[in-house]
Scaffold this motif. Structure first.
Motif, mmCIF file in Angstrom:
data_model
loop_
_atom_site.group_PDB
_atom_site.id
_atom_site.type_symbol
_atom_site.label_atom_id
_atom_site.label_comp_id
_atom_site.label_asym_id
_atom_site.label_seq_id
_atom_site.Cartn_x
_atom_site.Cartn_y
_atom_site.Cartn_z
ATOM 1 N N GLU A 1 2.173 -0.422 -0.928
ATOM 2 C CA GLU A 1 1.462 0.851 -0.921
ATOM 3 C C GLU A 1 2.382 2.022 -0.576
ATOM 4 O OE1 GLU A 1 -1.860 0.351 1.682
ATOM 5 O OE2 GLU A 1 -2.930 -0.992 0.304
ATOM 6 N N ILE B 1 9.484 -4.374 6.915
ATOM 7 C CA ILE B 1 8.078 -4.351 6.507
ATOM 8 C C ILE B 1 8.023 -3.844 5.069
ATOM 9 C CG2 ILE B 1 5.794 -3.357 6.928
ATOM 10 C CD1 ILE B 1 6.546 -3.127 9.875
ATOM 11 N N SER C 1 0.674 -3.602 5.126
ATOM 12 C CA SER C 1 1.412 -4.163 6.262
ATOM 13 C C SER C 1 2.074 -3.102 7.128
ATOM 14 C CB SER C 1 2.460 -5.170 5.779
ATOM 15 O OG SER C 1 3.339 -4.594 4.836
ATOM 16 N N VAL C 2 2.132 -1.843 6.670
ATOM 17 C CA VAL C 2 2.654 -0.778 7.534
ATOM 18 C C VAL C 2 1.847 -0.672 8.820
ATOM 19 C CG1 VAL C 2 1.259 1.070 6.495
ATOM 20 C CG2 VAL C 2 3.442 1.619 7.586
ATOM 21 N N ALA D 1 0.422 -5.584 0.985
ATOM 22 C CA ALA D 1 -0.243 -4.282 0.982
ATOM 23 C C ALA D 1 -0.905 -4.022 2.333
ATOM 24 C CB ALA D 1 -1.280 -4.227 -0.133
ATOM 25 N N ASP E 1 5.729 -2.950 2.283
ATOM 26 C CA ASP E 1 4.347 -2.604 1.959
ATOM 27 C C ASP E 1 4.334 -1.924 0.592
ATOM 28 O OD1 ASP E 1 1.790 -1.592 1.711
ATOM 29 O OD2 ASP E 1 1.642 -0.963 3.808
#
Length: 351
Positions: free
Chosen positions: A154, A150, A19-20, A17, A152
């Motif tokens: 979220e 990536i 990681s963007v 979460a 993520d």
């Protein structure tokens, strides 16, 4: 399994979460300096967010990615990337956007970093596809793998529940085919079984529309594993049929996988009992095919080709096209077999 060959694919994965926020760091790590951000029109906000994170490294946004990667779109995107002097891309979105990034890697030598927002797992495979004149050409080339992925959870929070369900079923189809592929192996089988289990656990939660970060993370883990095991093996009848249906009729990709999954499994799994047993274990059910059909139904995904707009009169042409260049499969299929299979899928008859 008495003998196997397993070759790992190059991959860098960042998972977690938030990681963007590492997007600029990851593009720098792989040496990208002038980046074109790719997306579909519906992922406009994510494309702009990625652009903001990249700052001066972002030279533009191309928001015209389309399902099945039409050749005209690829040509247009290459021209834009050339005009902007891009040396790489960020693919922000689902399978359509990642498919376009693969095509740009293949045709223009542009490396990319993937920001997946659905659960199909395409970003983990070296498989590319480009559609021209109603025919989808596919191939395998390591050059189309992303330099980094990536994941993520979220970023999947705003994905509609129906898209979450069908993209996840698409990933499960990857894993099922990997289990009976002629070049499967123990690591692939382990990834496939775990990936199916993760998605079968998470997708019913996400189907309710619940804002469940743990379920989104589990689904992304499943997508990662299912994509990775397909990336290491040969595609079979399921993917061939879906490529033909998508190329000829421009059907929605994930929904087509969802419809075809239990029907191709019903055809193939009797010839691959080890794969059937693994799918049944992953779904915690006594019979793999029945459990797959139940999962598709409970997730509210389409269950017939008729629902997707396919006419019965088109089935024979689809079967004939499938036979022109068949993929490896555990069970031979002739025109009658394919016609019967497609008839069942068209009507939605339980597999």
């Amino acid at each position: 399994m008495s003998a196997a060959v397993y070759e790992t694919l190059p991959a860098r994965v960042v998972f977690g979460a938030g990681s963007v926020a590492r997007l600029a760091e990851e593009t720098n790590h792989v040496g990208l300096r002038r980046i074109l951000v790719l997306s579909t029109p519906t992922q406009h906000d994510l494309a702009r967010r990625a652009t903001a994170i990249l700052g001066d490294r972002a030279v533009g946004v191309y928001e015209r990615a389309r399902m099945h990667v039409p050749l005209a779109t690829v040509i247009d995107a290459v021209e834009v990337a050339t005009e902007l002097g891009a040396d790489g891309c960020v693919a922000a979105g689902g399978g359509s956007t990642i498919g376009l990034a693969k095509a740009l890697s293949l045709r223009a030598g542009l490396p990319y970093v993937a920001l997946p927002t659905t659960y199909a797992g395409s970003e983990m495979t070296p498989v590319w596809g480009i559609t021209e004149d109603s025919r989808k050409r596919t191939g395998r080339d390591r050059s189309v793998l992303p330099r980094a992925v990536i994941y993520d959870p979220e970023l999947t929070a705003t994905v509609p529940a129906a898209v979450a369900a069908t993209s996840g079923l698409n990933a499960i189809a990857h894993a099922v085919e990997a289990l009976y592929a002629p070049d499967s192996s123990p690591p692939v089988a382990a990834m496939a079984e775990r990936g199916i289990r993760d998605l079968a656990e998470a997708l019913p939660v996400l189907r309710t529309g619940a804002s469940d970060g743990a379920a989104r993370a589990t689904a992304l883990e499943g997508a990662w594993l299912c994509g990775a095991c397909l990336g290491a093996t040969t595609m079979g009848l399921h993917h061939k049929l879906c490529h033909v249906l998508g190329g000829m009729l421009d059907l929605p990709h994930a929904e087509t996988h969802a419809v075809m999954l239990p029907h191709v499994a019903a055809f193939n799994l009797p010839a691959a009992p080890h794969a059937a047993a693994a799918v049944a274990r992953a779904l915690d059910a006594p019979v793999a095919v029945a459990a797959l059909h139940k999962l598709v139904t409970e997730l509210g995904a389409p269950t017939s080709l008729a629902e997707l707009g396919v006419s019965r009169a088109q089935l024979r042409a689809i079967a004939e096209e499938t036979l022109t260049a068949p993929y490896a499969n555990p069970r031979p299929a002739d025109l009658r077999d394919l016609t019967d299979l497609l008839e069942a899928a068209w009507s939605g008859t339980p597999a």
